[in-house]
Design a protein around this motif. Structure first.
Motif, PDB file in Angstrom:
ATOM      1  N   ILE A  29      -7.259   4.100   7.924  1.00  0.00           N
ATOM      2  CA  ILE A  29      -6.219   3.465   7.113  1.00  0.00           C
ATOM      3  C   ILE A  29      -5.972   4.264   5.846  1.00  0.00           C
ATOM      4  N   HIS A  30      -4.708   4.462   5.549  1.00  0.00           N
ATOM      5  CA  HIS A  30      -4.291   5.052   4.279  1.00  0.00           C
ATOM      6  C   HIS A  30      -3.313   4.075   3.648  1.00  0.00           C
ATOM      7  N   ARG A  31      -3.476   3.827   2.371  1.00  0.00           N
ATOM      8  CA  ARG A  31      -2.607   2.881   1.662  1.00  0.00           C
ATOM      9  C   ARG A  31      -1.728   3.613   0.659  1.00  0.00           C
ATOM     10  N   GLN A  32      -0.505   3.184   0.567  1.00  0.00           N
ATOM     11  CA  GLN A  32       0.438   3.678  -0.437  1.00  0.00           C
ATOM     12  C   GLN A  32       1.012   2.438  -1.119  1.00  0.00           C
ATOM     13  N   PRO A  33       0.664   2.209  -2.394  1.00  0.00           N
ATOM     14  CA  PRO A  33       1.177   1.011  -3.058  1.00  0.00           C
ATOM     15  C   PRO A  33       2.681   1.116  -3.312  1.00  0.00           C
ATOM     16  N   GLY A  34       3.291  -0.019  -3.429  1.00  0.00           N
ATOM     17  CA  GLY A  34       4.708  -0.055  -3.749  1.00  0.00           C
ATOM     18  C   GLY A  34       5.596   0.277  -2.558  1.00  0.00           C
ATOM     19  N   THR A  35       6.871   0.437  -2.869  1.00  0.00           N
ATOM     20  CA  THR A  35       7.879   0.726  -1.863  1.00  0.00           C
ATOM     21  C   THR A  35       8.415   2.130  -2.092  1.00  0.00           C
ATOM     22  N   PRO A  36       8.130   3.062  -1.198  1.00  0.00           N
ATOM     23  CA  PRO A  36       8.632   4.419  -1.406  1.00  0.00           C
ATOM     24  C   PRO A  36      10.135   4.498  -1.166  1.00  0.00           C
ATOM     25  N   ALA A  37      10.751   5.469  -1.791  1.00  0.00           N
ATOM     26  CA  ALA A  37      12.170   5.734  -1.537  1.00  0.00           C
ATOM     27  C   ALA A  37      12.325   6.202  -0.094  1.00  0.00           C
ATOM     28  N   PRO A  38      13.419   5.865   0.574  1.00  0.00           N
ATOM     29  CA  PRO A  38      13.611   6.319   1.951  1.00  0.00           C
ATOM     30  C   PRO A  38      13.451   7.837   2.108  1.00  0.00           C
ATOM     31  N   SER A  39      13.854   8.588   1.107  1.00  0.00           N
ATOM     32  CA  SER A  39      13.741  10.048   1.196  1.00  0.00           C
ATOM     33  C   SER A  39      12.285  10.521   1.153  1.00  0.00           C
ATOM     34  N   ASP A  40      11.358   9.689   0.665  1.00  0.00           N
ATOM     35  CA  ASP A  40       9.937  10.044   0.606  1.00  0.00           C
ATOM     36  C   ASP A  40       9.186   9.719   1.895  1.00  0.00           C
ATOM     37  N   LEU A  41       9.757   8.882   2.750  1.00  0.00           N
ATOM     38  CA  LEU A  41       9.047   8.434   3.946  1.00  0.00           C
ATOM     39  C   LEU A  41       8.661   9.571   4.896  1.00  0.00           C
ATOM     40  N   PRO A  42       9.536  10.524   5.199  1.00  0.00           N
ATOM     41  CA  PRO A  42       9.101  11.589   6.124  1.00  0.00           C
ATOM     42  C   PRO A  42       7.860  12.335   5.644  1.00  0.00           C
ATOM     43  N   GLN A  43       7.766  12.620   4.354  1.00  0.00           N
ATOM     44  CA  GLN A  43       6.593  13.328   3.835  1.00  0.00           C
ATOM     45  C   GLN A  43       5.348  12.440   3.914  1.00  0.00           C
ATOM     46  N   LEU A  44       5.484  11.160   3.589  1.00  0.00           N
ATOM     47  CA  LEU A  44       4.342  10.248   3.642  1.00  0.00           C
ATOM     48  C   LEU A  44       3.848  10.046   5.074  1.00  0.00           C
ATOM     49  N   LEU A  45       4.765  10.137   6.032  1.00  0.00           N
ATOM     50  CA  LEU A  45       4.430   9.860   7.431  1.00  0.00           C
ATOM     51  C   LEU A  45       4.189  11.101   8.264  1.00  0.00           C
ATOM     52  N   ASP A  46       4.096  12.258   7.654  1.00  0.00           N
ATOM     53  CA  ASP A  46       3.992  13.479   8.453  1.00  0.00           C
ATOM     54  C   ASP A  46       2.725  13.539   9.302  1.00  0.00           C
ATOM     55  N   THR A  47       1.679  12.791   8.951  1.00  0.00           N
ATOM     56  CA  THR A  47       0.451  12.793   9.747  1.00  0.00           C
ATOM     57  C   THR A  47       0.103  11.422  10.326  1.00  0.00           C
ATOM     58  N   ALA A  48       0.850  10.398   9.991  1.00  0.00           N
ATOM     59  CA  ALA A  48       0.544   9.049  10.481  1.00  0.00           C
ATOM     60  C   ALA A  48       1.166   8.820  11.852  1.00  0.00           C
ATOM     61  N   THR A  49       0.434   8.130  12.698  1.00  0.00           N
ATOM     62  CA  THR A  49       0.976   7.762  14.004  1.00  0.00           C
ATOM     63  C   THR A  49       1.509   6.339  14.007  1.00  0.00           C
ATOM     64  N   MET A  50       1.107   5.548  12.986  1.00  0.00           N
ATOM     65  CA  MET A  50       1.571   4.169  12.863  1.00  0.00           C
ATOM     66  C   MET A  50       1.883   3.867  11.408  1.00  0.00           C
TER      67      MET A  50
END
Length: 80
Positions: A29-50
């Motif tokens: 599990i990795h946690r990211q507090p708050g709501t990221p901007a839509p433009s930040d999601l690809p970078q945050l999810l580059d290694t997550a499968t879920m």
């Protein structure tokens, strides 16, 4: 995917009560507090499968299409 990569990214301060079930399923599990901007999601999810979100995260079709490794999205929202 690297061995240290998270399997699931939880956004928007999803309650810790979800973690035992996720750990029991052998998920990292990795946690990211708050709501990221839509433009930040690809970078945050580059290694997550879920991804675990609540109601404020806007996950659009172009973002999903840009993440071929994303296998699932779980919505932790009141009333769902």
């Amino acid at each position: 995917m690297a061995a240290s990569a998270p399997d699931i990214l939880l956004l928007e301060n999803i309650h810790e009560e979800a973690e035992p079930a996720l750990h029991e399923a052998d998920l990292r599990i990795h946690r990211q507090p708050g709501t990221p901007a839509p433009s930040d999601l690809p970078q945050l999810l580059d290694t997550a499968t879920m991804l675990g979100i609540r109601s404020r995260t806007h996950l659009t079709a172009p973002i999903v299409d840009s993440l071929p490794g994303l296998a699932a999205v779980g919505c932790f929202c009141i009333g769902t």
